[in-house]
Design a protein around this motif. Structure first.
Motif, PDB file in Angstrom:
ATOM      1  N   ARG A  36       0.802  -1.217   0.000  1.00  0.00           N
ATOM      2  CA  ARG A  36       0.000   0.000   0.000  1.00  0.00           C
ATOM      3  C   ARG A  36       0.841   1.277   0.000  1.00  0.00           C
ATOM      4  NH1 ARG A  36      -4.421   0.133  -1.983  1.00  0.00           N
ATOM      5  NH2 ARG A  36      -5.311   1.653  -0.533  1.00  0.00           N
ATOM      6  N   GLY A  37       1.871   1.311   0.847  1.00  0.00           N
ATOM      7  CA  GLY A  37       2.625   2.543   1.010  1.00  0.00           C
ATOM      8  C   GLY A  37       3.374   2.966  -0.234  1.00  0.00           C
ATOM      9  N   THR A  38       4.107   2.039  -0.853  1.00  0.00           N
ATOM     10  CA  THR A  38       4.920   2.408  -2.012  1.00  0.00           C
ATOM     11  C   THR A  38       4.070   2.859  -3.197  1.00  0.00           C
ATOM     12  OG1 THR A  38       6.656   0.882  -1.270  1.00  0.00           O
ATOM     13  CG2 THR A  38       6.780   1.672  -3.539  1.00  0.00           C
ATOM     14  N   ASP A  43       2.492   7.455  -6.673  1.00  0.00           N
ATOM     15  CA  ASP A  43       1.477   8.371  -7.200  1.00  0.00           C
ATOM     16  C   ASP A  43       1.785   9.817  -6.803  1.00  0.00           C
ATOM     17  OD1 ASP A  43       0.101   6.290  -8.378  1.00  0.00           O
ATOM     18  OD2 ASP A  43      -1.405   6.122  -6.785  1.00  0.00           O
ATOM     19  N   MET A  44       2.177  10.012  -5.554  1.00  0.00           N
ATOM     20  CA  MET A  44       2.490  11.350  -5.078  1.00  0.00           C
ATOM     21  C   MET A  44       3.672  11.945  -5.836  1.00  0.00           C
ATOM     22  SD  MET A  44       4.130  12.504  -1.460  1.00  0.00           S
ATOM     23  CE  MET A  44       5.653  11.790  -2.081  1.00  0.00           C
ATOM     24  N   ALA A 193       5.498   9.686  17.749  1.00  0.00           N
ATOM     25  CA  ALA A 193       5.563  11.142  17.752  1.00  0.00           C
ATOM     26  C   ALA A 193       4.376  11.732  17.000  1.00  0.00           C
ATOM     27  CB  ALA A 193       6.874  11.607  17.108  1.00  0.00           C
ATOM     28  N   GLY A 194       3.990  12.933  17.378  1.00  0.00           N
ATOM     29  CA  GLY A 194       2.900  13.616  16.694  1.00  0.00           C
ATOM     30  C   GLY A 194       3.306  14.000  15.280  1.00  0.00           C
ATOM     31  N   THR A 195       2.375  13.840  14.339  1.00  0.00           N
ATOM     32  CA  THR A 195       2.668  14.149  12.938  1.00  0.00           C
ATOM     33  C   THR A 195       3.012  15.625  12.757  1.00  0.00           C
ATOM     34  OG1 THR A 195       1.196  12.377  12.207  1.00  0.00           O
ATOM     35  CG2 THR A 195       1.746  14.072  10.590  1.00  0.00           C
ATOM     36  N   GLN A 223       6.414   1.544   4.741  1.00  0.00           N
ATOM     37  CA  GLN A 223       5.526   0.962   5.745  1.00  0.00           C
ATOM     38  C   GLN A 223       5.247   1.939   6.881  1.00  0.00           C
ATOM     39  OE1 GLN A 223       7.678  -1.930   8.643  1.00  0.00           O
ATOM     40  NE2 GLN A 223       8.723  -2.219   6.687  1.00  0.00           N
ATOM     41  N   VAL A 224       6.024   3.019   6.968  1.00  0.00           N
ATOM     42  CA  VAL A 224       5.870   4.025   8.020  1.00  0.00           C
ATOM     43  C   VAL A 224       5.249   5.303   7.456  1.00  0.00           C
ATOM     44  CG1 VAL A 224       7.079   5.388   9.765  1.00  0.00           C
ATOM     45  CG2 VAL A 224       7.863   3.064   9.236  1.00  0.00           C
ATOM     46  N   ILE A 225       5.920   5.889   6.468  1.00  0.00           N
ATOM     47  CA  ILE A 225       5.470   7.175   5.922  1.00  0.00           C
ATOM     48  C   ILE A 225       4.295   7.005   4.961  1.00  0.00           C
ATOM     49  CG2 ILE A 225       6.855   7.309   3.803  1.00  0.00           C
ATOM     50  CD1 ILE A 225       6.488  10.114   6.433  1.00  0.00           C
ATOM     51  N   GLY A 226       4.074   5.758   4.501  1.00  0.00           N
ATOM     52  CA  GLY A 226       3.062   5.530   3.479  1.00  0.00           C
ATOM     53  C   GLY A 226       1.637   5.510   3.979  1.00  0.00           C
ATOM     54  N   LYS A 227       1.409   5.739   5.274  1.00  0.00           N
ATOM     55  CA  LYS A 227       0.034   5.832   5.784  1.00  0.00           C
ATOM     56  C   LYS A 227      -0.624   7.105   5.229  1.00  0.00           C
ATOM     57  CE  LYS A 227       0.839   2.152   8.189  1.00  0.00           C
ATOM     58  NZ  LYS A 227       0.966   2.160   9.654  1.00  0.00           N
ATOM     59  N   PRO A 228      -1.926   7.089   5.014  1.00  0.00           N
ATOM     60  CA  PRO A 228      -2.578   8.204   4.315  1.00  0.00           C
ATOM     61  C   PRO A 228      -2.302   9.573   4.934  1.00  0.00           C
ATOM     62  CG  PRO A 228      -4.071   6.355   4.481  1.00  0.00           C
ATOM     63  CD  PRO A 228      -2.870   5.992   5.297  1.00  0.00           C
ATOM     64  N   GLY A 229      -2.422   9.695   6.250  1.00  0.00           N
ATOM     65  CA  GLY A 229      -2.219  11.000   6.872  1.00  0.00           C
ATOM     66  C   GLY A 229      -0.788  11.484   6.769  1.00  0.00           C
ATOM     67  N   ARG A 230       0.154  10.557   6.849  1.00  0.00           N
ATOM     68  CA  ARG A 230       1.557  10.952   6.775  1.00  0.00           C
ATOM     69  C   ARG A 230       1.951  11.323   5.349  1.00  0.00           C
ATOM     70  NH1 ARG A 230       3.450   5.934  10.638  1.00  0.00           N
ATOM     71  NH2 ARG A 230       2.419   6.702  12.533  1.00  0.00           N
ATOM     72  N   VAL A 231       1.402  10.621   4.359  1.00  0.00           N
ATOM     73  CA  VAL A 231       1.672  11.016   2.977  1.00  0.00           C
ATOM     74  C   VAL A 231       1.131  12.412   2.720  1.00  0.00           C
ATOM     75  CG1 VAL A 231       1.095  10.533   0.564  1.00  0.00           C
ATOM     76  CG2 VAL A 231       1.855   8.687   2.043  1.00  0.00           C
ATOM     77  N   ARG A 232      -0.029  12.706   3.262  1.00  0.00           N
ATOM     78  CA  ARG A 232      -0.594  14.056   3.090  1.00  0.00           C
ATOM     79  C   ARG A 232       0.324  15.093   3.729  1.00  0.00           C
ATOM     80  NH1 ARG A 232      -1.566  17.714   0.935  1.00  0.00           N
ATOM     81  NH2 ARG A 232      -3.334  19.150   1.067  1.00  0.00           N
ATOM     82  N   ALA A 233       0.859  14.798   4.907  1.00  0.00           N
ATOM     83  CA  ALA A 233       1.788  15.728   5.548  1.00  0.00           C
ATOM     84  C   ALA A 233       3.085  15.838   4.748  1.00  0.00           C
ATOM     85  CB  ALA A 233       2.080  15.269   6.969  1.00  0.00           C
ATOM     86  N   LEU A 234       3.551  14.732   4.180  1.00  0.00           N
ATOM     87  CA  LEU A 234       4.750  14.770   3.338  1.00  0.00           C
ATOM     88  C   LEU A 234       4.517  15.641   2.112  1.00  0.00           C
ATOM     89  CD1 LEU A 234       7.607  13.786   2.696  1.00  0.00           C
ATOM     90  CD2 LEU A 234       6.581  11.728   1.667  1.00  0.00           C
ATOM     91  N   GLU A 235       3.336  15.570   1.544  1.00  0.00           N
ATOM     92  CA  GLU A 235       3.020  16.431   0.406  1.00  0.00           C
ATOM     93  C   GLU A 235       3.182  17.908   0.780  1.00  0.00           C
ATOM     94  OE1 GLU A 235      -0.302  13.860  -2.092  1.00  0.00           O
ATOM     95  OE2 GLU A 235      -0.955  15.099  -0.406  1.00  0.00           O
ATOM     96  N   ARG A 236       2.699  18.275   1.948  1.00  0.00           N
ATOM     97  CA  ARG A 236       2.817  19.675   2.369  1.00  0.00           C
ATOM     98  C   ARG A 236       4.275  20.071   2.580  1.00  0.00           C
ATOM     99  NH1 ARG A 236      -2.119  18.285   5.165  1.00  0.00           N
ATOM    100  NH2 ARG A 236      -0.981  17.720   7.060  1.00  0.00           N
TER     101      ARG A 236
END
Length: 262
Positions: A36-38, A43-44, A193-195, A223-236
């Motif tokens: 899922r994560g990769t 896509d991002m 840790a908090g996102t 497997q860590v950063i690929g969670k939906p909320g973290r990918v959204r934060a990575l986009e920002r």
């Protein structure tokens, strides 16, 4: 440098000699990265037209060959990351060579490429690993922590020019977000840790690197950063970085070649 260690379930192995898992939950924690994560990360990156380097253990290549082909077809770089995410410091030279050559051969059969970059699993190398990498024709390593600029390894007796592209724990998602109760990971069972706080730290680190023109290396795990909320934060975070017109997004091999010419 956007780098992703696609470790898959190799981090959660019960038996490294056979590559078998007895803990289904542990397998699923790691497998989330390739499954899922990769794809979400690919896509991002495609949406933003950004290159990245994916360090992939040979075992992950064996289990998810179609994914590795997708990474290469998308124009990204594949880096070497051991076969079973082995630490190199406790392997004699002949075993290190065998691990590297096995993964290289499997990568070439699977995706038609050979890795020119190496990241030691867990950042652990032996004293003789750099000379081995130079002998095997690697262009660069991204395993050490001793600078925030690339540098050349002084490898005695080698005609090669092995470049090190350091990465740091504070820019590693694993140190911030991993938690598993059995086995304890991290050992102290610290809370995740908090996102918002983590990405605020990463933005501040980028601003510091940008101020002095340094090499900012994000060391991430699907497997860590690929969670939906973290990918959204990575986009920002990537949008923040991309607003600077003097920033170069590059793969590890591109950075190493540039450093040689600089």
């Amino acid at each position: 440098m956007l780098s992703f260690d696609v470790d898959g379930p190799t981090l959660w192995l019960d038996d490294r000699a056979t590559g078998r898992w007895s803990d289904a939950r542990g397998f699923s924690i790691g497998a989330y990265g390739p499954w899922r994560g990769t794809p979400r990360i690919l896509d991002m990156l495609q949406d933003r037209g950004l290159p990245a380097t994916f360090f992939v253990p040979g075992k992950t290549i064996e289990q998810w060959p179609a994914l590795v082909k997708d990474v290469v077809a998308s124009g990204h770089e594949i880096g070497h990351h051991g076969w079973m995410h082995e630490t190199f410091f406790d392997h004699p030279l002949r075993e290190q060579r065998a691990i590297i050559e096995r993964s290289q051969e499997f990568l070439e059969r699977t995706a038609g490429v050979r890795a020119v970059g190496f990241r030691s699993p867990s950042g652990d190398i032996a004293a003789d690993t750099p000379a081995l990498l130079a002998d095997l024709g690697f262009s660069y390593s991204s395993s050490m922590r001793g600078d925030d600029r690339p540098y050349s390894w002084g490898v005695a007796g080698s005609a090669g020019d092995l470049i090190e592209i350091p990465a740091h724990w504070e820019l590693d998602d694993y140190q911030q977000f991993v938690y598993n109760e059995s086995p304890p990971e991290p050992r102290g069972l610290d809370r995740i840790a908090g996102t918002a706080a983590t990405f605020d730290n990463w933005r501040r680190e980028f601003d510091g690197y940008h101020r002095w023109g340094l090499c900012y290396v994000l060391m991430l795990h699907p497997q860590v950063i690929g969670k939906p909320g973290r990918v959204r934060a990575l986009e920002r975070l990537l949008d923040h970085i991309g607003r600077h017109d003097d920033v170069w997004f590059a793969t590890g091999s591109e950075i190493a070649e540039w450093w040689r010419r600089a």
